[in-house]
Design an enzyme around this catalytic site. Structure first.
Site, PDB file in Angstrom:
ATOM      1  N   ASP A  24      41.038  42.422  44.638  1.00 27.44           N
ATOM      2  CA  ASP A  24      41.063  43.646  43.807  1.00 27.44           C
ATOM      3  C   ASP A  24      41.434  44.892  44.601  1.00 27.44           C
ATOM      4  OD1 ASP A  24      38.488  43.787  44.991  1.00 27.44           O
ATOM      5  OD2 ASP A  24      37.459  44.320  43.119  1.00 27.44           O
ATOM      6  N   ALA A 120      22.681  38.325  44.317  1.00 25.51           N
ATOM      7  CA  ALA A 120      23.205  36.965  44.154  1.00 25.51           C
ATOM      8  C   ALA A 120      24.726  36.960  44.028  1.00 25.51           C
ATOM      9  CB  ALA A 120      22.582  36.315  42.922  1.00 25.51           C
ATOM     10  N   LEU A 122      26.303  38.520  41.613  1.00 28.09           N
ATOM     11  CA  LEU A 122      26.613  38.509  40.179  1.00 28.09           C
ATOM     12  C   LEU A 122      26.766  39.935  39.636  1.00 28.09           C
ATOM     13  CD1 LEU A 122      24.209  35.658  38.997  1.00 28.09           C
ATOM     14  CD2 LEU A 122      26.621  35.492  39.631  1.00 28.09           C
ATOM     15  N   ASP A 169      34.424  44.258  39.256  1.00 26.63           N
ATOM     16  CA  ASP A 169      33.112  44.023  38.647  1.00 26.63           C
ATOM     17  C   ASP A 169      32.915  44.891  37.411  1.00 26.63           C
ATOM     18  OD1 ASP A 169      32.915  42.533  40.939  1.00 26.63           O
ATOM     19  OD2 ASP A 169      31.629  43.952  41.984  1.00 26.63           O
TER      20      ASP A 169
HETATM   21  C1  GLA Z   1      32.452  42.500  45.395  1.00 30.37           C
HETATM   22  C2  GLA Z   1      33.158  43.807  45.038  1.00 30.37           C
HETATM   23  C3  GLA Z   1      34.420  43.537  44.215  1.00 30.37           C
HETATM   24  C4  GLA Z   1      35.305  42.504  44.880  1.00 30.37           C
HETATM   25  C5  GLA Z   1      34.488  41.279  45.293  1.00 30.37           C
HETATM   26  C6  GLA Z   1      35.293  40.293  46.075  1.00 30.37           C
HETATM   27  O1  GLA Z   1      31.963  41.898  44.257  1.00 30.37           O
HETATM   28  O2  GLA Z   1      32.294  44.626  44.305  1.00 30.37           O
HETATM   29  O3  GLA Z   1      35.106  44.746  43.988  1.00 30.37           O
HETATM   30  O4  GLA Z   1      35.988  43.066  45.959  1.00 30.37           O
HETATM   31  O5  GLA Z   1      33.353  41.650  46.063  1.00 30.37           O
HETATM   32  O6  GLA Z   1      36.257  39.723  45.280  1.00 30.37           O
END
Ligand code: GLA
Length: 386
Positions: A24, A120, A122, A169
């Site tokens: 991302d 976790a 999530l 996220d």
């Molecule tokens: C975390 C970050 C996301 C992304 C993931 C890895 O969840 O908050 O923005 O970079 O790591 O894919």
């Protein structure tokens, strides 16, 4: 201060990333889905111009005059308020800036409760941000779209909390839909809803929470970001998104081996996300197992963000009969996911638990999640943003 009845309750989900890790912030592609564990915020009016936040994570409330938010977040992670409160307060601060004159900010009491496990992988943080963002957007008449509110959440996380994360996220938590994943192009922020068809295929998504805690705001995550930026600069591109598999040979010759492996993970992972979307559409979820496993191997060997517990989870899930498995989220701990035929859930759970025990690891928390709806108002009192 007031003990007035709530104005309403808003909630937003955590997320699982099906595939597309650390892509991302490289302007790449991701394919997360919102899960059926949510964070809810109940909001009550106040008679003053103060924002007070309380949560089920921590007994200590935090109170800040709305006019004092700019000063509070003059730099990230202010020490004068509890750490967890920088998420909701940071959203209030970022939302006021995003909405400008159109927001009519007034004092509120926010009570936050969550069923998204913390630490976790999530995205319990995105769930808080997005629940608070939809609530304040409505109550302060900010009039922002869900996409804009996702950006508000990321701004809060980057600039108020001080974690250098991407937009995945918050986008999943805002725009998730039942039984579907969100395919996001992190450069254009265009999204497509991709039906997952899990129940028709007789599949469950099992989350294996290793209970190994991770922290994005420090250490490894930041270092990986820096390596990616170095790799892009060495190749003369704005972001690693601009490279394809054909560029890898040249990449190997213009950077050190470690940076090259970081770059190779991003380039191959972007290709895997696009392939996963294609395969889901043509053949359904039973056909994506190899892609999930290849993603995990790339994170383990090239990006080096896995830990022994996550590798064990993936290997044991496959032995138990999973169709595919990979670690999910930022890495260095957190959870793995496994795509498991419904009638093999107990076997996979047992296989993982036994493998953890044999390796002397803590017993993991294993549970299923369902792709679910994004942020919304829960009580019937009003409409949530588009
Ligand atoms: C975390 C970050 C996301 C992304 C993931 C890895 O969840 O908050 O923005 O970079 O790591 O894919």
């Amino acid at each position: 201060m007031t003990d007035a009845a709530p104005l309403g309750v808003w909630s937003a989900p955590g997320r699982v990333n099906l595939i597309g890790e650390h892509t991302d912030y490289n302007d790449g592609f991701v394919l997360p889905f919102a899960i059926d564990a949510r964070t809810a915020v109940a909001v009550a009016p106040r008679t003053d111009e103060v924002l007070r936040v309380r949560s089920s994570f921590d007994e200590t409330p935090a109170s800040v005059p709305i006019a004092g938010l700019d000063e509070l977040f003059a730099s990230a992670a202010p020490a004068s308020v509890p750490e967890w409160s920088t998420y909701p307060l940071g959203v209030a601060w970022a939302l006021r800036h995003a909405a400008g004159e159109s927001a009519s900010a007034h004092g509120l009491d926010l009570a936050i409760a969550s069923s998204v496990p913390v630490g976790a992988g999530l995205s319990s943080s995105a769930a808080i941000e997005c629940a608070v963002a939809v609530a304040l957007d409505e109550l302060w008449n900010a009039g922002l779209s869900k996409r804009e509110l996702a950006r508000v959440g990321r701004t809060a996380e980057n600039e108020a909390v001080g974690a250098p994360t991407g937009i995945m996220d918050q986008t999943a938590s805002m725009l998730g839909e039942t039984d579907a994943a969100v395919f996001l192009d992190c450069r254009t922020l265009e999204t497509e809803v991709v039906p997952l068809g899990l129940s028709d295929a007789g599949l469950e998504v099992l989350v294996i929470d290793t209970l190994v805690t991770h922290a994005h705001s420090t250490g490894g995550y930041r270092e990986r970001r820096a390596s990616c930026e170095r790799g892009a600069a060495a190749m003369g591109v704005a972001a690693l998104r601009d490279l394809t598999l054909d560029d890898l040979e040249r990449a190997a010759s213009v950077m050190d081996d470690e940076t090259f492996r970081r770059v190779r993970h991003i380039v191959t992972e972007n290709a895997r996300v696009i392939e996963t979307v294609r395969v889901l559409r043509s053949d359904g979820p039973l056909a994506i197992g190899e892609l999930l496993l290849a993603s995990h191997a790339s994170m383990r060997d090239d990006f080096e963000i896995s830990v022994p517990e996550l590798d064990t989870a993936v290997e044991a899930a496959m032995v138990g009969g999973a169709v595919g498995a990979r670690m999910t989220g930022g890495g260095f701990g957190g959870a793995a996911i496994a795509l498991v035929p419904r009638d093999r859930v107990a076997e996979v759970t047992d296989a993982v638990t036994a493998a953890f025990s044999a390796s002397g690891f803590r017993t993991p928390r294993v549970f299923t999640v369902r792709p679910s709806a994004g942020a919304h108002r829960d009580d019937p009192g009003g409409a949530s943003p588009r």
